[in-house]
Design an enzyme around this catalytic site. Structure first.
Site, PDB file in Angstrom:
ATOM      1  N   LYS A   1      -2.694   5.867  -4.488  1.00  0.00           N
ATOM      2  CA  LYS A   1      -3.822   6.783  -4.211  1.00  0.00           C
ATOM      3  C   LYS A   1      -3.593   8.138  -4.858  1.00  0.00           C
ATOM      4  O   LYS A   1      -2.446   8.577  -4.991  1.00  0.00           O
ATOM      5  CB  LYS A   1      -3.970   6.998  -2.691  1.00  0.00           C
ATOM      6  CG  LYS A   1      -3.837   5.741  -1.860  1.00  0.00           C
ATOM      7  CD  LYS A   1      -4.073   5.943  -0.386  1.00  0.00           C
ATOM      8  CE  LYS A   1      -3.729   4.697   0.408  1.00  0.00           C
ATOM      9  NZ  LYS A   1      -2.325   4.592   0.802  1.00  0.00           N
TER      10      LYS A   1
ATOM     11  N   ASP B   1       0.840  -1.203   0.000  1.00  0.00           N
ATOM     12  CA  ASP B   1       0.000   0.000   0.000  1.00  0.00           C
ATOM     13  C   ASP B   1       0.870   1.246   0.000  1.00  0.00           C
ATOM     14  O   ASP B   1       1.545   1.546   0.983  1.00  0.00           O
ATOM     15  CB  ASP B   1      -0.892   0.013   1.254  1.00  0.00           C
ATOM     16  CG  ASP B   1      -1.796   1.236   1.272  1.00  0.00           C
ATOM     17  OD1 ASP B   1      -2.851   1.190   0.619  1.00  0.00           O
ATOM     18  OD2 ASP B   1      -1.427   2.245   1.917  1.00  0.00           O
TER      19      ASP B   1
ATOM     20  N   HIS C   1      -7.629   9.462  -1.996  1.00  0.00           N
ATOM     21  CA  HIS C   1      -6.988   9.426  -0.672  1.00  0.00           C
ATOM     22  C   HIS C   1      -7.860  10.052   0.430  1.00  0.00           C
ATOM     23  O   HIS C   1      -7.961   9.505   1.526  1.00  0.00           O
ATOM     24  CB  HIS C   1      -5.626  10.147  -0.763  1.00  0.00           C
ATOM     25  CG  HIS C   1      -4.619   9.653   0.201  1.00  0.00           C
ATOM     26  ND1 HIS C   1      -3.277   9.587  -0.077  1.00  0.00           N
ATOM     27  CD2 HIS C   1      -4.737   9.204   1.473  1.00  0.00           C
ATOM     28  CE1 HIS C   1      -2.623   9.110   0.970  1.00  0.00           C
ATOM     29  NE2 HIS C   1      -3.487   8.874   1.927  1.00  0.00           N
TER      30      HIS C   1
ATOM     31  N   TYR D   1       3.209   9.759  -0.527  1.00  0.00           N
ATOM     32  CA  TYR D   1       4.271   9.140   0.282  1.00  0.00           C
ATOM     33  C   TYR D   1       5.653   9.367  -0.353  1.00  0.00           C
ATOM     34  O   TYR D   1       6.677   9.165   0.296  1.00  0.00           O
ATOM     35  CB  TYR D   1       4.061   7.632   0.470  1.00  0.00           C
ATOM     36  CG  TYR D   1       2.768   7.229   1.171  1.00  0.00           C
ATOM     37  CD1 TYR D   1       1.936   8.179   1.770  1.00  0.00           C
ATOM     38  CD2 TYR D   1       2.373   5.898   1.228  1.00  0.00           C
ATOM     39  CE1 TYR D   1       0.751   7.807   2.386  1.00  0.00           C
ATOM     40  CE2 TYR D   1       1.192   5.519   1.854  1.00  0.00           C
ATOM     41  CZ  TYR D   1       0.388   6.483   2.421  1.00  0.00           C
ATOM     42  OH  TYR D   1      -0.789   6.097   3.029  1.00  0.00           O
TER      43      TYR D   1
HETATM   44  P1  NAD Z   1       0.638   1.477  12.021  1.00  0.00           P
HETATM   45  O1  NAD Z   1      -0.509   1.462  12.961  1.00  0.00           O
HETATM   46  O2  NAD Z   1       0.817   0.395  11.041  1.00  0.00           O
HETATM   47  O3  NAD Z   1       1.925   1.643  12.940  1.00  0.00           O
HETATM   48  C1  NAD Z   1       3.207   1.584  12.421  1.00  0.00           C
HETATM   49  C2  NAD Z   1       4.188   1.802  13.573  1.00  0.00           C
HETATM   50  O4  NAD Z   1       3.914   0.886  14.632  1.00  0.00           O
HETATM   51  C3  NAD Z   1       5.628   1.521  13.151  1.00  0.00           C
HETATM   52  O5  NAD Z   1       6.231   2.672  12.622  1.00  0.00           O
HETATM   53  C4  NAD Z   1       6.266   1.095  14.460  1.00  0.00           C
HETATM   54  O6  NAD Z   1       6.625   2.214  15.234  1.00  0.00           O
HETATM   55  C5  NAD Z   1       5.134   0.385  15.162  1.00  0.00           C
HETATM   56  N1  NAD Z   1       5.127  -1.079  14.984  1.00  0.00           N
HETATM   57  C6  NAD Z   1       5.067  -1.782  13.813  1.00  0.00           C
HETATM   58  N2  NAD Z   1       5.039  -3.098  14.064  1.00  0.00           N
HETATM   59  C7  NAD Z   1       5.098  -3.237  15.404  1.00  0.00           C
HETATM   60  C8  NAD Z   1       5.106  -4.355  16.251  1.00  0.00           C
HETATM   61  N3  NAD Z   1       5.041  -5.604  15.776  1.00  0.00           N
HETATM   62  N4  NAD Z   1       5.164  -4.140  17.589  1.00  0.00           N
HETATM   63  C9  NAD Z   1       5.199  -2.893  18.078  1.00  0.00           C
HETATM   64  N5  NAD Z   1       5.190  -1.778  17.330  1.00  0.00           N
HETATM   65  C10 NAD Z   1       5.143  -1.958  15.991  1.00  0.00           C
HETATM   66  O7  NAD Z   1       0.593   2.943  11.340  1.00  0.00           O
HETATM   67  P2  NAD Z   1       0.707   3.597   9.903  1.00  0.00           P
HETATM   68  O8  NAD Z   1       2.011   3.380   9.271  1.00  0.00           O
HETATM   69  O9  NAD Z   1       0.220   4.996  10.141  1.00  0.00           O
HETATM   70  O10 NAD Z   1      -0.419   2.842   9.043  1.00  0.00           O
HETATM   71  C11 NAD Z   1      -0.150   1.693   8.249  1.00  0.00           C
HETATM   72  C12 NAD Z   1      -0.276   1.983   6.782  1.00  0.00           C
HETATM   73  O11 NAD Z   1      -1.568   2.499   6.489  1.00  0.00           O
HETATM   74  C13 NAD Z   1       0.657   3.093   6.270  1.00  0.00           C
HETATM   75  O12 NAD Z   1       1.984   2.665   6.109  1.00  0.00           O
HETATM   76  C14 NAD Z   1      -0.032   3.481   4.998  1.00  0.00           C
HETATM   77  O13 NAD Z   1       0.268   2.541   3.965  1.00  0.00           O
HETATM   78  C15 NAD Z   1      -1.499   3.395   5.398  1.00  0.00           C
HETATM   79  N6  NAD Z   1      -2.062   4.702   5.812  1.00  0.00           N
HETATM   80  C16 NAD Z   1      -3.062   5.232   5.051  1.00  0.00           C
HETATM   81  C17 NAD Z   1      -3.622   6.443   5.399  1.00  0.00           C
HETATM   82  C18 NAD Z   1      -4.735   7.007   4.577  1.00  0.00           C
HETATM   83  O14 NAD Z   1      -5.102   8.179   4.753  1.00  0.00           O
HETATM   84  N7  NAD Z   1      -5.276   6.253   3.648  1.00  0.00           N
HETATM   85  C19 NAD Z   1      -3.176   7.149   6.528  1.00  0.00           C
HETATM   86  C20 NAD Z   1      -2.153   6.590   7.287  1.00  0.00           C
HETATM   87  C21 NAD Z   1      -1.626   5.361   6.933  1.00  0.00           C
END
Ligand code: NAD
Length: 276
Positions: free
Chosen positions: A79, A49, A112, A54
């Site tokens: 997106k 994704d 998005h 990004y």
């Molecule tokens: P997430 O909830 O996936 O959290 C990621 C963070 O959690 C990592 O940077 C790390 O610090 C921690 N983490 C990861 N694995 C872990 C584990 N096993 N144990 C403990 N901590 C851990 O947050 P995100 O990156 O904001 O969201 C995931 C994905 O969603 C993004 O990479 C993106 O592709 C998508 N996203 C989309 C939108 C949107 O508006 N459509 C917005 C935000 C994110």
């Protein structure tokens, strides 16, 4: 119910989308995103994704080409960004994304954010892209029920997916129910509350009971709600950990305990009140 890392949901147009994907927000273009995707493929993920905003579509495309995995075995999402909706240039933005990805097509193309005055026009553009065959499915992100109703009233191609912030602090049962009734697959972003799942006592207690990590418990809870999930990590051990979700099942009681953590609390912007 998904029992294997490559299990898929079937979207409303019949195409298959893996329940588990790898999110690449904040992974920088070039080495960082390429290494992380390589590790994700090794761990079994087949869905990536990204988004034009990004800034890492080139690295994503290169990582996919370098992987040696047949393109048709990978599910690629990107997106269209808000400024392109405001400028009514979603078609051009799509061409630019394909160029950066070095791809002939994407599996899923999403709007998005529901930019007022922009999203209906953008949806018509996405329908054209879909009809051209260069996006195997089209969908939305951060659309709440009134936004979805606007699209459903005017669309000729129904949205296949809605990707929203979704985690135990923000369960949104009405949105989940609405999307299910409309055959729109819900997909969770920030499923790990950006790492905060490790700090929540009720989640830690359930994790100890199953001999799993808090992240694995919450991702499994996503899957048992039939929500596609796309955790992000840049660390190889966590990338692997977040894909090991398929050898246990949460009991109905533990699902309810996690549901009850809902506070309507966001860690990201509010889709009814964002200014970017
Ligand atoms: P997430 O909830 O996936 O959290 C990621 C963070 O959690 C990592 O940077 C790390 O610090 C921690 N983490 C990861 N694995 C872990 C584990 N096993 N144990 C403990 N901590 C851990 O947050 P995100 O990156 O904001 O969201 C995931 C994905 O969603 C993004 O990479 C993106 O592709 C998508 N996203 C989309 C939108 C949107 O508006 N459509 C917005 C935000 C994110």
């Amino acid at each position: 119910m998904s029992n294997h890392v490559n299990d898929t949901t079937i979207l409303n147009n019949g195409i298959k989308m893996p329940w588990l994907g790898f999110g690449v927000y904040k992974l920088s273009d070039g080495g960082e995103v390429e290494t992380a995707i390589h590790q994700a493929f090794e761990a079994g993920y087949r869905s990536i994704d990204t988004a034009s905003i990004y800034g890492n579509e080139r690295g994503v495309g290169k990582a996919i080409r370098d992987s040696g995995i047949p393109r048709e075995e990978i599910f690629l999402t990107t997106k269209v960004w808000n400024s392109d909706l405001r400028a009514h240039r979603s078609l051009e933005a799509f061409e630019e994304s394909l160029e950066r990805l070095g791809a002939d097509y994407v599996d899923l193309y999403l709007i998005h954010w529901p930019v007022e005055g922009g999203y209906l026009d953008a949806w018509r553009a996405l329908e054209k892209i879909y009809e051209s065959g260069r996006a195997r499915a089209i969908g939305l992100s951060n659309f709440m029920i009134p936004h979805l109703e606007d699209i459903l009233k005017m669309c000729s191609v129904r949205p296949a997916v809605n990707q929203v912030e979704f985690h135990p602090w923000l369960v949104q049962p009405e949105l989940l129910k609405f999307c299910r009734e409309q055959q729109i697959q819900l997909e969770a972003w920030s499923p790990l509350i950006q790492g905060k799942v490790t700090e929540i006592e009720a989640i830690k207690t359930i994790a100890e009971k199953y001999g799993k990590s808090p992240a694995q418990i919450v991702l499994r809870w996503n899957l048992q709600h039939e929500v596609v999930t796309i955790p992000k990590s840049s660390k190889s051990h966590r990338i692997r950990e977040n894909a090991q979700l398929f050898d246990f099942t949460l009991s109905p009681e533990d699902m309810s305990t996690l549901d009850a953590l809902d506070q309507g609390k966001r860690v990201g912007p509010d889709p009814f009140d964002f200014h970017f």
